[in-house]
Design an enzyme around this catalytic site. Structure first.
Site, PDB file in Angstrom:
ATOM      1  CG  ASP A   1      -1.645   1.250   1.456  1.00  0.00           C
ATOM      2  OD1 ASP A   1      -2.371   1.670   0.546  1.00  0.00           O
ATOM      3  OD2 ASP A   1      -1.475   1.852   2.529  1.00  0.00           O
TER       4      ASP A   1
ATOM      5  CG  ASP B   1      -1.782   7.842   0.422  1.00  0.00           C
ATOM      6  OD1 ASP B   1      -0.783   8.567   0.320  1.00  0.00           O
ATOM      7  OD2 ASP B   1      -2.703   7.828  -0.413  1.00  0.00           O
TER       8      ASP B   1
ATOM      9  CG  ASP C   1      -1.941   2.358   6.444  1.00  0.00           C
ATOM     10  OD1 ASP C   1      -2.541   3.303   6.976  1.00  0.00           O
ATOM     11  OD2 ASP C   1      -1.995   2.134   5.233  1.00  0.00           O
TER      12      ASP C   1
END
Length: 227
Positions: free
Chosen positions: A9, A11, A172
């Site tokens: 991922d 961001d 995250d």
């Protein structure tokens, strides 16, 4: 040597973009004359594609207002990106550049991206941090259903010819973990992003790393095909 696919991922995992996201979202809501969500609410939807994110942040809004919010966010983010230039791009989290370089140097490792960002936004980050040469497969929001739909992971596997037993997704948010689980691949969480570690574990993370070195150690076993 059996190749393995390591998907990241962006961001909240590779780059610390929260200030840019919160500012653009607040500006978008103000432009549409709607009260802005709280910072925690905004960060909770990072990773979703914009239409899904706006629907969660403004559940009472109708389709037209949601479409206006999406366009206002895009305009705000693009304007701030142009004003900041490459020097003002969100920074990489500590240790992540070294980790990417280490992984890219491993002959068995194939790196990829699976992100809710647009291709234009990702291209800006790639240029700012010279990341493009590191990634063989790049999946962005423009081309797929929103996370946690497994389309990004499945497409990355198809493009690289690497199956689920040798693939790991790193993220995250619970959306990343759920996407990995739906695609049948291993999932590793990072604890410096936008969802708490407990939520990542509940969503399917094998472990949650506290720093880049802990993530490197977790990768020594996750996503390796059986011998």
């Amino acid at each position: 040597m059996t190749p393995r696919l390591i998907l990241f991922d962006v961001d909240g995992t590779l780059v610390d973009s929260q200030a840019h996201i919160v500012a653009a979202m607040s500006t978008a809501f103000a432009a549409c004359e709607m009260p802005p969500p709280a910072r925690a609410e905004i960060l909770s939807i990072v990773g979703l594609s914009l239409p899904q994110a706006m629907a969660r942040l403004a559940p009472q809004a109708g389709p037209d207002d949601l479409a206006r919010l999406v366009e206002a966010y895009k305009d705000s983010f693009s304007s701030s990106r142009r004003a900041a230039g490459l020097e003002g791009a969100p920074p990489l989290f500590p240790g992540m550049m070294d980790l990417l370089d280490t992984l890219a140097a491993m002959p068995e490792a194939v790196l990829g991206v699976a992100t809710g960002k647009s291709r234009r936004g990702l291209d800006h980050l790639f240029e700012a941090h010279a990341l493009a040469p590191l990634f063989l497969t790049v999946q962005v929001a423009d081309d797929h259903p929103s996370k946690p739909h497994p389309s990004m992971v499945r497409t990355a596997m198809a493009e690289t010819g690497i199956d689920a037993t040798a693939t790991v997704m790193i993220g995250d948010t619970s959306f990343d973990m759920e996407m990995a689980r739906s695609a049948g691949v291993a999932a590793l969480g990072v604890g410096w992003g936008y969802h708490p570690g407990a939520a990542l574990t509940q969503a399917g993370a094998l472990s949650v790393a506290d720093d880049a070195e802990a993530l490197r150690l977790a990768l020594e076993t996750a996503g390796k095909a059986p011998a």
